[in-house]
Scaffold this active site. Structure first.
Site, short mmCIF file in Angstrom:
data_model
loop_
_atom_site.label_atom_id
_atom_site.label_comp_id
_atom_site.label_asym_id
_atom_site.label_seq_id
_atom_site.Cartn_x
_atom_site.Cartn_y
_atom_site.Cartn_z
CE LYS A 189 24.50 -6.56 39.38
NZ LYS A 189 23.37 -7.06 40.19
CD GLN A 236 19.80 -6.20 40.24
OE1 GLN A 236 20.73 -6.67 39.59
NE2 GLN A 236 19.99 -5.58 41.39
CG ASP A 253 23.64 -12.30 42.90
OD1 ASP A 253 24.68 -11.63 42.90
OD2 ASP A 253 22.53 -11.84 42.57
#
Ligand code: NAD
Length: 281
Positions: A49, A92, A115
């Site tokens: 990422k 994460q 997200d």
């Protein structure tokens, strides 16, 4: 002829378009990534990422912790929420067991939730209001569109009902006027349901579960699963070689949905920046 839905190529195009857009902005959008614990897969995802963000011109900052308390992590999220320079926040997953994942995700400012996992954003998706959409489902829809633009009236079957993959994909397909069925581990006669699907999305997490005998001739098949075979090779939830000829379009694993997930994270970060600053490039 079966169309290979090449997520690797589509993700590259998405990144190129984003890089062009970012060049016109007054400053680089900024993404804050939080990584807790020592899960090797998570470390690789975060590295990928970071690399992808840098390539398109997004500034990313990674906060790495071997361990951190719930209180400290909530305090960091609060600081990132209040930091006007930060446009997107990603925690994460999975978080280590001693942390309350739900509470952490709910603490993220929904406007910075790149997200798309915040309950407010999931709720907005459900009622059809604009909001950040979870990256994997968003990427799946873009891949489906490579095969077909107008999805109205098609039968879509989503196998898997997780909050981060199965359910949001089903909502997106519903919004596209598909007739959507969601199957899961307790579903009976799964092969029969699959045989009626014009669009089949597999998000199960079990290698090569879907075979050609289950697939309607000409179906569009999206394989979200990431699994390892006994010899260590990556494979999806769909038996790709076996199913290929039966489909009108199919994603491979790897180089299918995976690269699109990261591209959509970058897109969500740019969109969060544009919404906050009210800039229309
Ligand atoms: P999950 O474990 O949360 O959900 C799996 C779902 O599959 C559940 O709803 C379960 O009911 C259903 N299921 C399990 N066995 C089944 C069976 N035999 N028949 C029908 N349904 C069954 O997993 P998830 O987070 O939704 O992820 C699913 C897969 O997608 C995993 O392989 C994961 O690694 C992968 N994934 C890939 C990406 C990507 O970017 N490519 C992103 C997220 C997840």
């Amino acid at each position: 002829m079966t169309l290979l839905l090449n997520g690797f190529e589509l993700a590259k195009q998405c990144r190129e378009q984003l890089a062009e857009k970012i060049k016109t902005l007054p400053r680089a959008p900024k993404l804050a990534v939080v990584l807790v614990g020592n899960d090797p897969a998570s470390a690789v995802y975060v590295k990928n990422k970071e690399k992808a963000a840098a390539e398109v011109g997004i500034q990313s900052v990674v906060y790495r912790f071997d361990t951190i308390s719930q209180k400290e992590l909530l305090s960091l999220i609060s600081d990132l929420n209040n930091d006007t320079e930060v446009d997107g926040i990603l925690v994460q997953l999975p978080l280590p067991d001693d942390l309350n994942e739900k509470e952490i995700l709910q603490a993220i400012d929904p406007a910075k939730d790149v997200d798309g996992f915040h309950p407010l954003n999931l709720g907005k998706l459900m009622i059809g209001e604009p909001a950040p959409v979870a990256c994997t489902p968003k990427g799946c829809l873009k891949l489906i569109r490579l095969a077909k633009q107008n999805l109205t009236g098609l039968n879509a079957l989503v196998i898997g009902r997780s909050v981060i993959v199965g359910k949001p994909i089903a909502q997106l397909l519903l919004k596209e006027n598909c007739t959507v069925t969601i199957a899961h581990s307790k579903t009976e006669n799964l092969p029969e349901l699959c045989r009626h699907a014009d669009i089949l999305v597999a998000a199960i997490g079990k290698p090569k579960t879907v075979n050609a005998d289950w697939i309607k001739k000409g179906a569009i098949v999206i394989d979200v699963g990431i699994n390892r075979t006994e010899d260590g090779k990556l494979c999806g939830d769909v038996d790709f070689e076996n199913c290929f000829d039966q489909c009108s379009a199919i994603t491979p694993v790897p180089k299918g949905v995976g690269p699109m997930t990261i591209a959509m994270l970058l897109e969500n970060t740019v969109e969060a920046f544009l919404k906050k600053t009210n800039i229309r490039p």
